[in-house]
Design a protein around this motif. Structure first.
Motif, mmCIF file in Angstrom:
data_model
loop_
_atom_site.group_PDB
_atom_site.id
_atom_site.type_symbol
_atom_site.label_atom_id
_atom_site.label_comp_id
_atom_site.label_asym_id
_atom_site.label_seq_id
_atom_site.Cartn_x
_atom_site.Cartn_y
_atom_site.Cartn_z
ATOM 1 N N ALA A 50 0.815 -1.219 0.000
ATOM 2 C CA ALA A 50 0.000 0.000 0.000
ATOM 3 C C ALA A 50 0.850 1.270 0.000
ATOM 4 N N ARG A 51 1.974 1.267 0.717
ATOM 5 C CA ARG A 51 2.776 2.495 0.809
ATOM 6 C C ARG A 51 3.347 2.900 -0.539
ATOM 7 N N ASN A 52 3.989 1.958 -1.223
ATOM 8 C CA ASN A 52 4.578 2.287 -2.520
ATOM 9 C C ASN A 52 3.497 2.598 -3.550
ATOM 10 N N LEU A 53 2.414 1.838 -3.535
ATOM 11 C CA LEU A 53 1.328 2.094 -4.483
ATOM 12 C C LEU A 53 0.742 3.489 -4.278
ATOM 13 N N ASN A 54 0.621 3.914 -3.035
ATOM 14 C CA ASN A 54 0.131 5.266 -2.767
ATOM 15 C C ASN A 54 1.009 6.317 -3.425
ATOM 16 N N LYS A 55 2.316 6.124 -3.302
ATOM 17 C CA LYS A 55 3.251 7.118 -3.849
ATOM 18 C C LYS A 55 3.126 7.212 -5.365
ATOM 19 N N ILE A 56 3.145 6.062 -6.035
ATOM 20 C CA ILE A 56 3.167 6.110 -7.499
ATOM 21 C C ILE A 56 1.802 6.483 -8.071
ATOM 22 N N ILE A 57 0.716 6.109 -7.379
ATOM 23 C CA ILE A 57 -0.617 6.503 -7.866
ATOM 24 C C ILE A 57 -0.824 7.996 -7.667
ATOM 25 N N GLN A 58 -0.390 8.526 -6.506
ATOM 26 C CA GLN A 58 -0.510 9.970 -6.279
ATOM 27 C C GLN A 58 0.264 10.749 -7.345
ATOM 28 N N ASP A 59 1.474 10.283 -7.669
ATOM 29 C CA ASP A 59 2.275 10.974 -8.688
ATOM 30 C C ASP A 59 1.556 11.021 -10.034
ATOM 31 N N GLU A 60 0.747 10.008 -10.324
ATOM 32 C CA GLU A 60 0.025 9.961 -11.598
ATOM 33 C C GLU A 60 -1.284 10.750 -11.548
ATOM 34 N N LEU A 61 -2.054 10.558 -10.484
ATOM 35 C CA LEU A 61 -3.389 11.146 -10.427
ATOM 36 C C LEU A 61 -3.415 12.566 -9.858
ATOM 37 N N ASN A 62 -2.469 12.873 -8.983
ATOM 38 C CA ASN A 62 -2.487 14.177 -8.326
ATOM 39 C C ASN A 62 -1.060 14.696 -8.152
#
Length: 728
Positions: free
Chosen positions: A566-578
């Motif tokens: 969850a931690r790494n996915l949060n980082k890379i998804i945030q970079d893409e979506l927001n």
């Protein structure tokens, strides 16, 4: 991608110098960006890190490493630091005039250094009365200066002490804020108090400090703290108690001590009422009280059935409601409504697509026809909102139902002295209720109020200790109905069909039959990094503009850590979506960037803010000047920077944190890397969180491992036995 890139060739750097400029400061967290002039005559350079209460003019000895920032270039990242005294007259003047000491500004600092030269530090430490030699400095001013000087020295001493004992600057700031000027005294008295007082410091870290302070291995404070730590750790595993041999074994392994020492300590904790004992079962007091009293309350409720109901009249009322709704219940559902109306306590269970929500909808209407006031609640805010939507009636969290207030003794304003008002209580998502909350709920239920618990025992059990729903189902005297008939519309759902495949231990369908909805997809990928990239690609490239990417899609992972955690996915998804944007504020909290639009989750109960573990909200505003963010849950909550350790990004969360919630679209990585967490109930819970589409990115091997492993682990609980004993 992180804005910082570590220079792997540099290694650890050690430097001494004086701060001549602070460009960025956060008073709450201690985070600074500053410029340091090295003692060796080299060029000034930038440092970044946590250095609380840093002042211009202070001299530091720093250990750190070089990192390259995408926008600002090479900077020295501070791993640890020590405040040292400046040695030059000019340096001392700058140091004293920096605002470090109340009552001493640049003008007074110049007077002090001109008069006392480089002896001024000695004067402040040892002969403060001599400050009156300076014209304009009287007794009152001397007292003010000395108070500030001693406070600053104390804070410096605490920071140095903690860093010498391997406590990070970030954690040191927390400890300093918790204990203030008395930090050193309290830590030397009992370093193990850290584990209880400071969020994020566990027994092992406290023990490291204690050992460096010379605390003996068999010191009673150490042994008591270890046993309490093991008991609290057992709660995290869902256990309400441990047996004495287990505590001795676990403590012996943790402390490397003989068992007779530990048995004496357990007896001492029992005498102090820090533990409770029932035969060989050892409890923390709150759980001993909760289990015993909850059992008595349920037994009492079962011995007090409601007045007999006219079954024909209930059937007629159901017919009226079916006519109004234009919808007919099946036989199991009708039986469930009639049984609930006639029972003091009843349990309604069933998997997805079996009609639990519809049954509750009709039950509420029939109860209202019978002049019964119905209260409804669920453990989480999202589950309560869903309950409102399905029944068309108000629902709340259990905490709000019981009117929790942090300043009220016991916490809940609704209790045995201030009972709930109504005749019927529906508790949805009952599998999520832990033992202590269950007891507080029962305390507030009046004698005549009937209770319906609704849940799915195949889901994950509660995060807190206990296994309440399973324990109640094991009491044969409690009425229950399990809905098993899957409705025609649900029969076409791959989500529903696969959920039933999983719960019965059979392989999932990866391709739909001709007559089925395409609401489930399986994408094969067992490499964690590629799985994470695939998830991001699915989110950003596969969905249409009709999908609100941030609000409608929830990524669920079995674990926090790892490339597909969850931690790494949060980082890379945030970079893409927001992503970060120029001229738009963001708040940096130890590398986690909070931006307007971010999806976030509260990770611990905060009763003062009235937000609870698992609540999801969205960042509406970032105020970098005030160092705060505004988060919209069902209302707006303001988080100061110091509160942000309670808030995590929620583009991706763990499956455990998703309990009680539903999302339009769920994407899950299920990989062999997650082996330690793979269980049937975990996979089942994750898949059934999706309303429209469930996607698994992973390997068939990992999915099959989860399906085969039905060893959910028995939780230590005596609730069932105690209820039966109380009834006899």
């Amino acid at each position: 991608m992180s804005e910082y890139k570590k220079n792997p060739e540099a290694g650890t750097v050690q430097v001494k110098g004086q701060i001549d400029l602070i460009t960025t400061r956060n008073e709450e967290s201690g985070w600074v960006v500053a410029r340091i002039v090295p003692d060796n005559g080299g060029m000034p350079f930038k440092i970044v890190g946590i250095i609380p209460e840093l002042k211009e003019g202070e001299c530091l000895e720093i250990k750190g490493h070089w990192e390259t920032h995408a926008a600002f270039g090479e900077q020295l990242w501070v791993d640890s630091f020590t405040v040292i005294m400046p040695v030059t007259i000019k340096g001392i003047e700058l140091y004293l005039g920096s605002g470090l000491i109340p009552g001493v500004g640049p003008v007074t600092a110049k007077k002090l250094t001109r008069h006392f030269r480089n002896k001024i530090i000695h004067i402040l430490d040892n002969e403060p009365e001599r400050l009156k030699e300076i014209p304009g400095i009287g007794k009152k001013t001397v007292a003010t200066i000395m108070e500030g000087w001693k406070s600053n020295k104390t804070n410096q001493d605490v920071m140095i002490f903690l860093q010498e004992h391997d406590i990070s600057p970030r954690m040191s700031v927390k400890i300093l804020k918790e204990y203030g000027d008395s930090a050193l005294l309290k830590l030397r008295e009992n370093p193990y108090r850290l584990a209880d007082d400071v969020f994020g410091v566990g027994f092992k870290k406290a023990d490291q400090i204690a050992q460096k302070l010379g605390v003996p291995l068999n010191d009673p404070r150490r042994l008591e703290s270890a046993i309490i730590f093991i008991m609290k750790n057992a709660l995290n595993d869902g256990h309400c108690f441990l047996e004495t041999p287990e505590i001795v074994e676990y403590s012996g392994e943790l402390l490397n001590l003989q068992t007779h020492d530990l048995e004496e300590i357990i007896n001492g904790l029992l005498k102090q009422d820090k533990l409770k004992k029932d035969e060989e079962k050892i409890y923390l007091p709150a759980y001993f009280v909760s289990e015993n009293r909850a059992a008595k309350l349920i037994a009492k409720k079962l011995s007090n059935p409601p007045p007999p109901m006219d079954i024909n009249e209930l059937e007629r009322k159901l017919d009226v409601e079916e006519s109004r709704a234009g919808y007919k219940l099946n036989q199991q559902q009708r039986q469930a409504v009639i049984m609930a109306m006639a029972s003091p306590v009843m349990i309604l269970t069933g998997g997805p697509g079996t009609g639990k929500s519809t049954t509750m909808h009709f039950l509420v209407r029939v109860a209202e026809q019978s002049k019964k006031r119905v209260l409804m609640a669920s453990p989480t805010g999202r589950a309560a909102k869903r309950l409102e939507e399905t029944t068309g009636r108000p629902a709340s969290t259990i905490h709000r139902l019981l009117e929790y207030h942090p300043k009220v003794p016991g916490g809940f304003q609704r209790n045995e002295e201030n009972l709930l008002e109504g005749q019927f209580l529906i508790i949805d998502e009952a599998s999520m209720i832990d033992l202590v909350l269950f007891y507080h709920l029962l305390k507030a239920v009046p004698r005549e109020m009937q209770i319906l618990f609704v849940g799915d025992p195949d889901q994950l059990p509660s995060v807190g200790a206990g296994n309440v729903l399973a324990d109640l189902l094991a009491v044969r005297e409690i009425d229950r109905i399990k809905l098993t008939e899957i409705f025609r519309q649900a029969e076409r759902s791959m989500i529903v069909q696969n959920a039933h495949q999983i719960v019965t231990g059979r392989q999932i369908m990866t391709k739909p039959r001709k007559d089925m909805e395409h609401d489930f997809r399986f994408i094969e990928e067992d490499d964690p990094q590629r799985a994470a990239e695939t998830i991001v690609n699915i989110i950003t490239k596969k969905f249409t503009d009709k999908i609100n990417l941030i609000r409608d899609i929830q990524v669920l992972s079995p674990m926090h850590l790892g490339a597909a955690g969850a931690r790494n996915l949060n980082k890379i998804i945030q970079d893409e979506l927001n992503p970060a944007m120029r001229n738009i504020d963001e708040l940096d909290y130890y590398g986690r960037k909070f931006r307007i639009g971010d999806r976030v989750m509260q990770i611990k109960n905060n009763y003062e803010k009235d937000v609870f573990n698992g609540d999801i909200g969205f960042v509406e505003n970032v105020d970098s000047l005030k160092n705060e963010i505004h988060v919209r849950f069902d209302r707006l909550i303001i988080y100061k920077k110091k509160d942000l350790d309670e808030l995590f990004h929620a583009y991706a969360i763990t499956i455990h944190k998703s309990q009680g919630s539903e999302y339009p679209i769920v994407i899950m990585p299920i990989l062999t890397q997650h082996f330690i967490m793979l269980r049937r109930n975990l996979l089942y819970t994750g898949i059934t969180r999706a309303k429209q589409l469930s996607v698994i990115v992973g390997s068939k091997k990992a999915v099959n491992i989860a399906i085969r492993r039905d060893d959910v682990g028995k939780r230590n609980s005596m609730l069932t036995d105690r209820i039966i004993i109380c009834m006899n």
